[in-house]
Design a protein around this motif. Structure first.
Motif, PDB file in Angstrom:
ATOM      1  N   GLU A   1      31.832  16.188  11.425  1.00 22.20           N
ATOM      2  CA  GLU A   1      32.316  15.399  10.473  1.00 22.20           C
ATOM      3  C   GLU A   1      34.301  14.775  10.198  1.00 22.20           C
ATOM      4  OE1 GLU A   1      33.123  18.437   7.428  1.00 22.20           O
ATOM      5  OE2 GLU A   1      31.184  18.602   7.040  1.00 22.20           O
ATOM      6  N   GLU A   2      34.645  15.232  11.338  1.00 24.71           N
ATOM      7  CA  GLU A   2      35.628  14.646  11.512  1.00 24.71           C
ATOM      8  C   GLU A   2      35.178  13.481  12.908  1.00 24.71           C
ATOM      9  OE1 GLU A   2      38.870  17.841  13.931  1.00 24.71           O
ATOM     10  OE2 GLU A   2      38.825  19.365  12.327  1.00 24.71           O
ATOM     11  N   GLU A   3      34.817  13.753  13.614  1.00 25.99           N
ATOM     12  CA  GLU A   3      34.830  12.340  14.291  1.00 25.99           C
ATOM     13  C   GLU A   3      33.773  11.246  13.688  1.00 25.99           C
ATOM     14  OE1 GLU A   3      31.468  13.264  17.534  1.00 25.99           O
ATOM     15  OE2 GLU A   3      32.981  14.643  18.887  1.00 25.99           O
ATOM     16  N   GLU A   4      33.299  11.597  12.454  1.00 33.21           N
ATOM     17  CA  GLU A   4      32.273  10.507  11.510  1.00 33.21           C
ATOM     18  C   GLU A   4      33.867  10.132  10.790  1.00 33.21           C
ATOM     19  OE1 GLU A   4      28.744   9.935   8.477  1.00 33.21           O
ATOM     20  OE2 GLU A   4      29.485  12.390   8.875  1.00 33.21           O
ATOM     21  N   GLN A   5      34.467  10.725  10.512  1.00 31.66           N
ATOM     22  CA  GLN A   5      35.814  10.236   9.469  1.00 31.66           C
ATOM     23  C   GLN A   5      36.994   9.372  10.479  1.00 31.66           C
ATOM     24  OE1 GLN A   5      35.702  10.823   5.910  1.00 31.66           O
ATOM     25  NE2 GLN A   5      37.525   9.578   6.096  1.00 31.66           N
ATOM     26  N   ALA A   6      36.717   9.572  11.523  1.00 31.04           N
ATOM     27  CA  ALA A   6      37.442   9.116  12.059  1.00 31.04           C
ATOM     28  C   ALA A   6      36.767   7.704  12.644  1.00 31.04           C
ATOM     29  CB  ALA A   6      37.868   9.903  14.049  1.00 31.04           C
ATOM     30  N   MET A   7      35.621   7.821  12.772  1.00 31.37           N
ATOM     31  CA  MET A   7      34.924   6.736  12.762  1.00 31.37           C
ATOM     32  C   MET A   7      35.481   5.765  12.053  1.00 31.37           C
ATOM     33  SD  MET A   7      31.852   4.686  12.324  1.00 31.37           S
ATOM     34  CE  MET A   7      30.790   6.281  11.731  1.00 31.37           C
ATOM     35  N   TYR A   8      34.776   6.095  11.060  1.00 32.34           N
ATOM     36  CA  TYR A   8      34.834   5.152   9.754  1.00 32.34           C
ATOM     37  C   TYR A   8      36.525   4.462   9.736  1.00 32.34           C
ATOM     38  CZ  TYR A   8      30.662   6.767   7.380  1.00 32.34           C
ATOM     39  OH  TYR A   8      28.868   7.035   7.379  1.00 32.34           O
ATOM     40  N   GLU A   9      37.804   5.477  10.100  1.00 28.84           N
ATOM     41  CA  GLU A   9      38.836   4.951  10.384  1.00 28.84           C
ATOM     42  C   GLU A   9      39.314   3.593  11.131  1.00 28.84           C
ATOM     43  OE1 GLU A   9      41.012   6.065   8.023  1.00 28.84           O
ATOM     44  OE2 GLU A   9      40.030   6.642   6.807  1.00 28.84           O
ATOM     45  N   MET A  10      38.393   4.177  12.555  1.00 30.70           N
ATOM     46  CA  MET A  10      38.677   3.038  13.467  1.00 30.70           C
ATOM     47  C   MET A  10      37.759   1.626  13.161  1.00 30.70           C
ATOM     48  SD  MET A  10      39.310   2.469  16.155  1.00 30.70           S
ATOM     49  CE  MET A  10      40.091   4.261  16.970  1.00 30.70           C
TER      50      MET A  10
END
Length: 367
Positions: free
Chosen positions: A269-278
């Motif tokens: 979930e953290e990686e997915e959220q960081a991916m959307y931010e990127m």
């Protein structure tokens, strides 16, 4: 004349009272008191009437006393005879128990003299043969169960295995039962041909292959080891501890798997959220570059992918953010229509670039 008749009746009361006495004897008992106080007792006729009444009263009592004495006599005689008969029966039973039983035993022993039953097929010999085999099987079962129990409980006799050799089992059973050695083979045949679980396993040299004949039997093993109370208690405690250990180990393993999965889901979930931010940052960089190109502040309308990466991610975090960056690049290639991925030669090298495809006035009108 009437006066005379009354006088005659008064002088001869038997014509009136005597008839009543003969017909109704109980009237005499009720009128006896009255008769004793009457005037006729002084006369001779009155005395005759009193003696006759007394005889009538005494006759039934004598008859009843005679009958009672006769019944008591016969009853006493019957009891004496019955007591004598019971005494004879008791003496007869005592004689049979003390003398007759020994005679019967001698007669039975005479009939059960040793005979050659090996070649006879009558019911008596067959029953004797079966009794011998059953006795040997019983002794064999006890011997094997005790040996198996000793092997399981510390092995005090230093046995190599729970499976006892045929020769050792045969010698033991023959010595204990006193039966011929040939009967032991017959007992093994009985085990092979029986469909019941006798608690005895016949095994050959190869323990994995079943035994079909007596000649193939190499050792005998008990299916039900006989163990002492202390041994059973120790084994129960060890088994319980092992089961508890396995239970707690399984429980800890399941908890570990659950914790790992929760950690993994949280990281995803953290990686997915960081991916959307990127993705948002990449879109902003590419759009700003395109606007600057429209103002003639940039030479090319496109920008290199690695140039964008280097501007967004510091050098010390590029290895850590590599997975998030790759996911963001894949997401833009498949889900973002405003950014187009192209390949251009820049400074003599081919590289992938992003180009903003939406005109600036459309973007401004949206805002």
């Amino acid at each position: 004349s009437s006066v005379r008749k009354e006088a005659d009746m008064g002088l001869n009361p038997s014509s009136r009272g005597g008839g009543l006495i003969r017909r109704f004897p109980w009237r005499a008992a009720s009128n006896s008191g009255l008769a004793s106080g009457s005037r006729w007792e002084a006369s001779g006729a009155g005395q005759g009437i009193t003696s006759r009444t007394h005889l009538l009263r005494s006759a039934p009592k004598q008859q009843m006393e005679g009958k009672g004495k006769g019944l008591e006599y016969y009853l006493s005689q019957f009891l004496c005879l019955a007591s004598f008969v019971l005494l004879l029966i008791f003496l007869g039973i005592l004689t049979v128990k003390m003398i007759g039983s020994g005679w019967l035993d001698r007669r039975e022993n005479f009939n059960l003299l040793p005979v050659d039953c090996d070649k006879r097929t009558d019911d008596f010999c067959q029953a004797k043969q079966k009794d011998i085999i059953m006795n040997m099987l019983h002794e064999l079962y006890n011997y094997l169960s005790i040996q198996a129990g000793n092997f399981e409980c510390g092995n005090p006799e230093n046995l190599k295995s729970k499976c006892i050799l045929v020769s050792e089992a045969k010698d033991h059973v023959v010595n204990v039962t006193g039966s011929p050695p040939q009967k032991f083979d017959a007992a093994l045949h009985w085990i092979l041909n029986s469909n019941k679980d006798l608690g005895i396993w016949l095994k050959g040299r190869d323990l994995s292959e079943p035994v079909t004949t007596v000649e193939e039997v190499f050792c005998l093993e008990s299916a039900h080891p006989q163990m002492g109370l202390g041994c059973r208690f120790r084994r129960a405690v060890v088994t319980t501890i092992m089961n508890l250990f396995l239970f707690f180990w399984s429980l800890i393993t399941l908890w570990g798997i659950l914790i790992f999965l929760r950690y993994r889901w949280r990281k995803m979930e953290e990686e997915e959220q960081a991916m959307y931010e990127m993705v948002k940052k990449i879109i902003a960089v590419v759009q700003d570059h395109y606007k600057e190109w429209e103002r003639n502040l940039e030479r090319y309308p496109y920008v290199g992918i690695f140039h964008v990466r280097d501007s967004l991610i510091p050098p010390q975090s590029r290895k850590k953010m590599k997975r998030i960056w790759e996911k963001a690049v894949d997401f833009l290639a498949s889900n973002e229509s405003r950014i187009q991925t192209e390949s251009h030669r820049v400074a003599g090298e081919d590289m992938l670039v992003w180009r903003w495809t939406q005109p600036s006035y459309v973007s401004d009108s949206e805002h």
